[in-house]
Design a protein around this motif. Structure first.
Motif, mmCIF file in Angstrom:
data_model
loop_
_atom_site.group_PDB
_atom_site.id
_atom_site.type_symbol
_atom_site.label_atom_id
_atom_site.label_comp_id
_atom_site.label_asym_id
_atom_site.label_seq_id
_atom_site.Cartn_x
_atom_site.Cartn_y
_atom_site.Cartn_z
ATOM 1 N N LEU A 10 0.827 -1.212 0.000
ATOM 2 C CA LEU A 10 0.000 0.000 0.000
ATOM 3 C C LEU A 10 0.859 1.258 0.000
ATOM 4 O O LEU A 10 0.505 2.265 -0.619
ATOM 5 N N HIS A 13 2.115 1.605 -3.547
ATOM 6 C CA HIS A 13 1.012 2.001 -4.423
ATOM 7 C C HIS A 13 0.736 3.502 -4.324
ATOM 8 O O HIS A 13 0.631 4.201 -5.349
ATOM 9 N N LYS A 14 0.634 4.009 -3.107
ATOM 10 C CA LYS A 14 0.331 5.433 -2.915
ATOM 11 C C LYS A 14 1.507 6.301 -3.345
ATOM 12 O O LYS A 14 1.313 7.393 -3.914
ATOM 13 N N THR A 23 -0.921 13.813 -11.280
ATOM 14 C CA THR A 23 -1.752 13.836 -10.069
ATOM 15 C C THR A 23 -1.978 15.281 -9.644
ATOM 16 O O THR A 23 -1.018 16.019 -9.393
ATOM 17 N N THR A 27 -5.783 15.524 -5.100
ATOM 18 C CA THR A 27 -5.472 14.098 -4.998
ATOM 19 C C THR A 27 -4.125 13.892 -4.323
ATOM 20 O O THR A 27 -3.959 12.972 -3.510
ATOM 21 N N ARG A 30 -4.558 14.240 -0.578
ATOM 22 C CA ARG A 30 -5.226 13.071 0.005
ATOM 23 C C ARG A 30 -4.282 11.884 0.096
ATOM 24 O O ARG A 30 -4.209 11.203 1.123
ATOM 25 N N LEU A 31 -3.528 11.649 -0.965
ATOM 26 C CA LEU A 31 -2.597 10.523 -0.974
ATOM 27 C C LEU A 31 -1.473 10.714 0.044
ATOM 28 O O LEU A 31 -1.062 9.769 0.724
ATOM 29 N N GLU A 34 -2.838 9.913 3.448
ATOM 30 C CA GLU A 34 -2.966 8.461 3.653
ATOM 31 C C GLU A 34 -1.603 7.801 3.836
ATOM 32 O O GLU A 34 -1.433 6.922 4.692
ATOM 33 N N LEU A 35 -0.629 8.223 3.051
ATOM 34 C CA LEU A 35 0.704 7.630 3.139
ATOM 35 C C LEU A 35 1.357 7.941 4.474
ATOM 36 O O LEU A 35 1.996 7.068 5.083
#
Length: 211
Positions: A10, A13-14, A23, A27, A30-31, A34-35
């Motif tokens: 994950l 991926h991010k 990107t 976005t 947000r990424l 999350e990362l």
């Protein structure tokens, strides 16, 4: 210095999506959020806790809670602000300080222009947020500032790191204090302008636009 590169699907991926020049800023924010939460999970593996009694619906038991003094999270302005929400989501009771650092684009040296930190950081676990560990100048200056206030346990969380910057940090602190760098990847090198290759560009500009 201890280095922890988080090898998780994950995370990879991010990070791949963050690297993509297509990107957009919403976005990207947000990424990054999350990362950072994924990186923070590993970065706080050694956070200090103390026993704490609790009564469940079935019986009393003993669990743990974060020890005092509370850890402090220190985003490096401005790009580090884009990592703050992801970090405090995992450590909601931590205190937050701010440190403003600016890098001279010719000399690549970092200087402090603002701070909002306690005068005494003795006994505090400090978590520094800075997306890019490139030349290492900004991170070394930031950690030095924390050490001057009594900190001895500092973890830096970075989205990306360059080998040159890691070596600068290692040289600066190996014999001074417990410093850990947690990152999603160590890239190939720096280019002549001090940018990480392949990197993801200027994290601050991609988070907030060019101002």
């Amino acid at each position: 210095m201890r280095l922890s590169v988080i090898d998780h699907p994950l995370v990879a991926h991010k990070l791949t999506a963050l690297r993509d020049r297509g990107t957009d800023s919403p976005t990207f924010r947000r990424l990054a959020d999350e990362l950072v939460t994924l990186l923070a999970y590993e970065a706080t593996r050694d956070v200090r806790v103390e026993p704490h009694p609790v009564t469940t619906p079935v019986s009393p038991t003993v669990g743990v809670r974060l020890s005092t003094p509370k850890p402090i999270v220190v985003p490096i302005l401005r790009a580090g602000l884009g990592m703050l929400d992801g970090m405090v989501r995992l450590l909601p009771t931590a205190e937050v300080g701010f440190l403003g650092m600016i890098r001279d684009e010719e000399t690549l040296q970092a200087t402090t222009y603002a701070n909002r930190l306690p005068d005494d950081l003795s006994g505090r676990q400090c978590y520094v947020l800075d997306p890019m560990l490139a030349t290492g100048g900004t991170l070394v200056a930031s950690i030095t500032y924390l050490l001057e206030r009594g900190a001895r346990d500092v973890t830096a969380i970075c989205l990306l790191a360059a080998p040159e910057g890691l070596e600068v940090v290692r040289t600066a602190f190996d014999d001074v204090a417990a410093v850990t760098v947690v990152t999603a990847a160590v890239d190939e090198r720096l280019d002549s302008s001090g940018y990480i290759v392949p990197g993801l560009g200027d994290a601050g500009d991609r988070l907030y636009g060019v101002v």
